[in-house]
Write an enzyme that holds these catalytic residues in place. Structure first.
Site, PDB file in Angstrom:
ATOM      1  N   ASP A 195     -77.521 -39.145 -17.249  1.00  0.00           N
ATOM      2  CA  ASP A 195     -77.995 -38.276 -18.326  1.00  0.00           C
ATOM      3  C   ASP A 195     -79.234 -37.461 -17.949  1.00  0.00           C
ATOM      4  O   ASP A 195     -80.062 -37.136 -18.811  1.00  0.00           O
ATOM      5  CB  ASP A 195     -78.274 -39.081 -19.606  1.00  0.00           C
ATOM      6  CG  ASP A 195     -77.049 -39.829 -20.096  1.00  0.00           C
ATOM      7  OD1 ASP A 195     -75.938 -39.304 -19.902  1.00  0.00           O
ATOM      8  OD2 ASP A 195     -77.205 -40.922 -20.656  1.00  0.00           O
ATOM      9  N   LYS A 198     -77.352 -33.225 -15.568  1.00  0.00           N
ATOM     10  CA  LYS A 198     -76.486 -32.716 -14.488  1.00  0.00           C
ATOM     11  C   LYS A 198     -75.559 -31.616 -15.006  1.00  0.00           C
ATOM     12  O   LYS A 198     -75.313 -30.624 -14.322  1.00  0.00           O
ATOM     13  CB  LYS A 198     -75.620 -33.854 -13.912  1.00  0.00           C
ATOM     14  CG  LYS A 198     -76.436 -34.978 -13.295  1.00  0.00           C
ATOM     15  CD  LYS A 198     -75.559 -36.125 -12.821  1.00  0.00           C
ATOM     16  CE  LYS A 198     -74.893 -36.886 -13.957  1.00  0.00           C
ATOM     17  NZ  LYS A 198     -75.800 -37.612 -14.844  1.00  0.00           N
ATOM     18  N   GLY A 204     -70.853 -38.043 -19.859  1.00  0.00           N
ATOM     19  CA  GLY A 204     -70.943 -37.051 -20.930  1.00  0.00           C
ATOM     20  C   GLY A 204     -71.920 -35.995 -20.461  1.00  0.00           C
ATOM     21  O   GLY A 204     -73.111 -36.273 -20.343  1.00  0.00           O
ATOM     22  N   HIS A 205     -71.409 -34.816 -20.110  1.00  0.00           N
ATOM     23  CA  HIS A 205     -72.255 -33.756 -19.567  1.00  0.00           C
ATOM     24  C   HIS A 205     -72.339 -32.621 -20.583  1.00  0.00           C
ATOM     25  O   HIS A 205     -71.333 -31.996 -20.908  1.00  0.00           O
ATOM     26  CB  HIS A 205     -71.685 -33.254 -18.233  1.00  0.00           C
ATOM     27  CG  HIS A 205     -71.653 -34.316 -17.166  1.00  0.00           C
ATOM     28  ND1 HIS A 205     -71.118 -34.118 -15.930  1.00  0.00           N
ATOM     29  CD2 HIS A 205     -72.128 -35.583 -17.158  1.00  0.00           C
ATOM     30  CE1 HIS A 205     -71.248 -35.223 -15.208  1.00  0.00           C
ATOM     31  NE2 HIS A 205     -71.851 -36.129 -15.931  1.00  0.00           N
ATOM     32  N   GLN A 226     -72.839 -40.177 -13.751  1.00  0.00           N
ATOM     33  CA  GLN A 226     -73.748 -41.328 -13.766  1.00  0.00           C
ATOM     34  C   GLN A 226     -74.992 -40.999 -12.922  1.00  0.00           C
ATOM     35  O   GLN A 226     -75.363 -39.845 -12.865  1.00  0.00           O
ATOM     36  CB  GLN A 226     -73.042 -42.596 -13.266  1.00  0.00           C
ATOM     37  CG  GLN A 226     -71.991 -43.162 -14.219  1.00  0.00           C
ATOM     38  CD  GLN A 226     -70.682 -42.413 -14.235  1.00  0.00           C
ATOM     39  OE1 GLN A 226     -70.060 -42.223 -13.207  1.00  0.00           O
ATOM     40  NE2 GLN A 226     -70.250 -42.000 -15.398  1.00  0.00           N
TER      41      GLN A 226
HETATM   42  P1  GDP Z   1     -75.837 -35.417 -17.866  1.00  0.00           P
HETATM   43  O1  GDP Z   1     -74.994 -36.602 -18.184  1.00  0.00           O
HETATM   44  O2  GDP Z   1     -76.688 -35.644 -16.667  1.00  0.00           O
HETATM   45  O3  GDP Z   1     -75.061 -34.146 -17.780  1.00  0.00           O
HETATM   46  O4  GDP Z   1     -76.847 -35.252 -19.071  1.00  0.00           O
HETATM   47  P2  GDP Z   1     -76.473 -35.293 -20.652  1.00  0.00           P
HETATM   48  O5  GDP Z   1     -75.813 -34.021 -21.005  1.00  0.00           O
HETATM   49  O6  GDP Z   1     -75.780 -36.568 -20.986  1.00  0.00           O
HETATM   50  O7  GDP Z   1     -77.910 -35.422 -21.281  1.00  0.00           O
HETATM   51  C1  GDP Z   1     -78.881 -34.447 -21.117  1.00  0.00           C
HETATM   52  C2  GDP Z   1     -79.269 -33.917 -22.501  1.00  0.00           C
HETATM   53  O8  GDP Z   1     -80.449 -33.153 -22.400  1.00  0.00           O
HETATM   54  C3  GDP Z   1     -78.239 -32.986 -23.104  1.00  0.00           C
HETATM   55  O9  GDP Z   1     -78.260 -33.144 -24.492  1.00  0.00           O
HETATM   56  C4  GDP Z   1     -78.745 -31.584 -22.711  1.00  0.00           C
HETATM   57  O10 GDP Z   1     -78.332 -30.587 -23.625  1.00  0.00           O
HETATM   58  C5  GDP Z   1     -80.216 -31.795 -22.789  1.00  0.00           C
HETATM   59  N1  GDP Z   1     -81.026 -31.003 -21.863  1.00  0.00           N
HETATM   60  C6  GDP Z   1     -80.768 -30.658 -20.582  1.00  0.00           C
HETATM   61  N2  GDP Z   1     -81.829 -30.022 -20.050  1.00  0.00           N
HETATM   62  C7  GDP Z   1     -82.774 -29.967 -21.003  1.00  0.00           C
HETATM   63  C8  GDP Z   1     -84.113 -29.473 -21.059  1.00  0.00           C
HETATM   64  O11 GDP Z   1     -84.649 -28.959 -20.084  1.00  0.00           O
HETATM   65  N3  GDP Z   1     -84.787 -29.633 -22.221  1.00  0.00           N
HETATM   66  C9  GDP Z   1     -84.234 -30.230 -23.315  1.00  0.00           C
HETATM   67  N4  GDP Z   1     -84.974 -30.357 -24.416  1.00  0.00           N
HETATM   68  N5  GDP Z   1     -82.972 -30.713 -23.304  1.00  0.00           N
HETATM   69  C10 GDP Z   1     -82.271 -30.589 -22.162  1.00  0.00           C
HETATM   70  P1  IMO Z   2     -73.451 -39.386 -17.159  1.00  0.00           P
HETATM   71  O1  IMO Z   2     -72.501 -38.776 -16.143  1.00  0.00           O
HETATM   72  C1  IMO Z   2     -75.656 -42.841 -18.565  1.00  0.00           C
HETATM   73  C2  IMO Z   2     -73.794 -46.752 -18.032  1.00  0.00           C
HETATM   74  C3  IMO Z   2     -73.373 -47.489 -19.290  1.00  0.00           C
HETATM   75  C4  IMO Z   2     -73.567 -48.921 -18.846  1.00  0.00           C
HETATM   76  C5  IMO Z   2     -73.120 -48.876 -17.396  1.00  0.00           C
HETATM   77  C6  IMO Z   2     -71.673 -49.311 -17.163  1.00  0.00           C
HETATM   78  O2  IMO Z   2     -73.333 -38.778 -18.512  1.00  0.00           O
HETATM   79  O3  IMO Z   2     -74.836 -39.393 -16.607  1.00  0.00           O
HETATM   80  P2  IMO Z   2     -69.309 -48.182 -17.647  1.00  0.00           P
HETATM   81  O4  IMO Z   2     -68.685 -47.747 -18.933  1.00  0.00           O
HETATM   82  O5  IMO Z   2     -69.468 -47.102 -16.636  1.00  0.00           O
HETATM   83  O6  IMO Z   2     -68.681 -49.405 -17.068  1.00  0.00           O
HETATM   84  O7  IMO Z   2     -70.816 -48.660 -18.073  1.00  0.00           O
HETATM   85  O8  IMO Z   2     -73.284 -47.542 -16.961  1.00  0.00           O
HETATM   86  N1  IMO Z   2     -73.247 -45.394 -17.895  1.00  0.00           N
HETATM   87  C7  IMO Z   2     -73.960 -44.276 -18.076  1.00  0.00           C
HETATM   88  N2  IMO Z   2     -75.221 -44.118 -18.496  1.00  0.00           N
HETATM   89  N3  IMO Z   2     -74.920 -41.771 -18.227  1.00  0.00           N
HETATM   90  C8  IMO Z   2     -73.654 -41.918 -17.785  1.00  0.00           C
HETATM   91  O9  IMO Z   2     -72.918 -40.886 -17.328  1.00  0.00           O
HETATM   92  C9  IMO Z   2     -73.098 -43.221 -17.731  1.00  0.00           C
HETATM   93  N4  IMO Z   2     -71.901 -43.723 -17.370  1.00  0.00           N
HETATM   94  C10 IMO Z   2     -72.006 -45.050 -17.461  1.00  0.00           C
HETATM   95  O10 IMO Z   2     -74.204 -47.143 -20.378  1.00  0.00           O
HETATM   96  O11 IMO Z   2     -74.927 -49.255 -18.870  1.00  0.00           O
HETATM   97 MG    MG Z   3     -74.540 -37.821 -19.808  1.00  0.00          MG
END
Ligand code: GDP
Ligand code: IMO
Ligand code: MG
Length: 438
Positions: free
Chosen positions: A19, A22, A46-47, A229
């Site tokens: 999270d 990416k 979840g991206h 991840q």
């Molecule tokens: P990922 O799994 O690495 O793709 O990250 P996620 O999408 O799960 O979580 C990142 C969250 O931060 C998302 O809700 C993005 O919309 C948000 N986000 C990304 N970059 C920024 C930033 O620079 N500032 C803020 N406030 N939110 C951001």
């Molecule tokens: P992105 O790509 C954050 C975590 C779960 C749990 C552990 C194992 O959005 O960064 P699983 O269902 O993979 O067997 O769970 O890994 N986890 C993540 N945490 N971002 C993710 O993906 C994750 N994918 C799995 O919360 O702790």
């Molecule tokens: Mg994510």
């Protein structure tokens, strides 16, 4: 023999516990690449990508699909819930994004079945207080079957007779295990028909993605590898057993896509300006409740897939140093800088102390990691808004100092700074390696 110039092939990898942002980073970079490819994980990811007032959450489909005309690949190293994939395709279609002809699914990827989800949930409840906090998507059990050599792959789904035999055999074996362990057989009625129906919709996406990508690179087309991840969730190098079940680190590109390490030209690591973690496991720099709440609210730190509140903590340079080494990070992206815009003081962890000594390296076991005491340096906050700032010089001095501190501690360039979730809240300093890849 004169050698052809090598095609651009760059990895984007999470440097923390996932999270990191990416999705946003890949979306930004994807405009400069022909392909985006996922090499590991499944729809546990979840991206989030936000532009034109629309929020997209990609789970298995690479974020590059949002860029018109660009191609997206789901590689052999991923695990695929085909029903979830079709929902994702349909959701994109409803938002006006057509995937046909641009999305390619590996014939060698392993399939997730509903019994994997059941097993995931059952295993979690059996662990009690030691539960990992998985996403309950069946990811771990699907990778278990792959490693145990009883997995069923995309290619199998396309051959209906062979598929029926394989599925029946696996169900028999699974039911024997389930009866012995949980006292009841698995819910499998209608499974064969359901999957054969799905097969008809999936078929058009399936190719040998290894050949596709290697040929593309041979022809000078560029590929961006999208990590899911994060480093600390890597099955081999993360905080085992509180990890996911695949290689999230950059090495996963070579095995997960069949693209040789010699073809990879650069690695972009993504970190937040702080740290978050979803699920259980040690987290040395975790903030006390009230501070964590404030950051969680400002950063909207709730899981994109499960909606779970993310645990929040200070930036951990021990983690980032480890991530730099493991992934070979050439350029670091710092996201969510804006979340610290109102923070009076910022702590940053520069080392761990354990039993009175400073630890030089990341400990291998969670027992030690959960007992380390972070050593902090405190830097002043900037207390001015950063969204909208377009170049590094425009950032408040304290923000530049924070970034410089990170860069010099890790001996790595900061190639991108994100100051908001939208596409245009992005700063790419000139003269960096990353700037040359955009
Ligand atoms: P990922 O799994 O690495 O793709 O990250 P996620 O999408 O799960 O979580 C990142 C969250 O931060 C998302 O809700 C993005 O919309 C948000 N986000 C990304 N970059 C920024 C930033 O620079 N500032 C803020 N406030 N939110 C951001
Ligand atoms: P992105 O790509 C954050 C975590 C779960 C749990 C552990 C194992 O959005 O960064 P699983 O269902 O993979 O067997 O769970 O890994 N986890 C993540 N945490 N971002 C993710 O993906 C994750 N994918 C799995 O919360 O702790
Ligand atoms: Mg994510």
């Amino acid at each position: 023999m004169t050698e052809k110039p090598r095609a651009k092939a760059i990895v984007v990898v999470g440097a923390q516990w996932g999270d990191e942002g990416k999705g946003k980073v890949v979306d930004y970079l994807a405009q400069s690449f022909d392909y985006t490819a996922r090499y590991a994980g499944g729809h546990n990811a979840g991206h989030t990508v936000i532009f034109d007032n629309h929020k997209y959450v990609l789970q298995l489909i690479p974020s590059g699909i949002l860029r018109p005309g660009k191609k997206a690949v789901i590689g052999a190293g991923t695990v695929v819930d085909p029903a979830a994939l079709l929902v994702e395709v349909e959701n994109l279609r409803k938002s006006g994004i057509e995937t046909r002809g641009r999305l390619f699914l590996s014939d060698r990827a392993h399939l997730i079945f509903p019994y994997h989800r059941e097993m995931d949930k059952a295993a979690e409840s059996a662990r009690g207080a030691a539960a990992i906090g998985t996403t309950s998507r069946g990811i771990g059990p699907a990778y278990e079957d792959k490693m145990a050599r009883r997995g069923i792959r995309v290619v199998d789904l396309l051959n209906s007779d062979g598929f029926k035999n394989k599925l029946e055999r696996v169900i028999e074996e699974k039911n024997a295990i389930s009866r012995a362990t949980y006292g009841h057989p698995l819910e499998t009625a209608g499974l064969l028909d359901e999957y054969l129906e799905i097969a008809a919709h999936i078929r058009g996406f399936v190719v040998d993605t290894c050949v596709l990508l290697n040929r593309a690179l041979d022809n000078g087309e560029s590929v961006l590898f999208e990590g899911a991840q994060g480093t600390m969730l890597d099955i081999d190098h993360g905080t085992y057993p509180y990890v996911t079940s695949s290689n999230a680190t950059s090495g996963g590109v070579a095995t997960g896509l069949g693209v040789a390490p010699t073809r990879i030209q650069g690695v972009v690591g993504v970190t937040k300006a702080y740290t978050t973690r979803v699920g259980s496991g040690p987290f040395p720099t975790e903030m006390p409740d009230l501070d964590a709440q404030a950051v969680r609210e400002r950063g909207k730190e709730f899981g994109a897939v499960t909606g779970r509140p993310r645990r929040c903590g200070w930036l951990d340079l021990v983690v980032l140093k480890y991530a730099k080494m493991l992934n070979g990070i050439d350029s670091l992206v710092v996201t969510k800088l804006d979340v610290f815009d109102t923070q009076p003081e910022i702590k940053i962890c520069t080392g761990y102390r354990y039993k009175g000594k400073t630890l030089g390296e990341m400990p291998p076991d969670v027992e030690t990691l959960s007992q380390v005491e972070p050593e902090y340096k405190t830097l002043p906050g900037w207390q001015t808004p950063t969204p909208g700032i377009q170049d590094v010089q425009g950032l408040p001095k304290a923000a530049r100092d924070y970034l410089d501190f990170i860069s010099s501690a890790l001996q790595v360039e900061i190639g991108m700074i994100s100051t908001g979730p939208e596409r245009d809240a992005t700063i790419v300093p000139r003269g960096t390696k990353l700037a040359a890849w955009v």
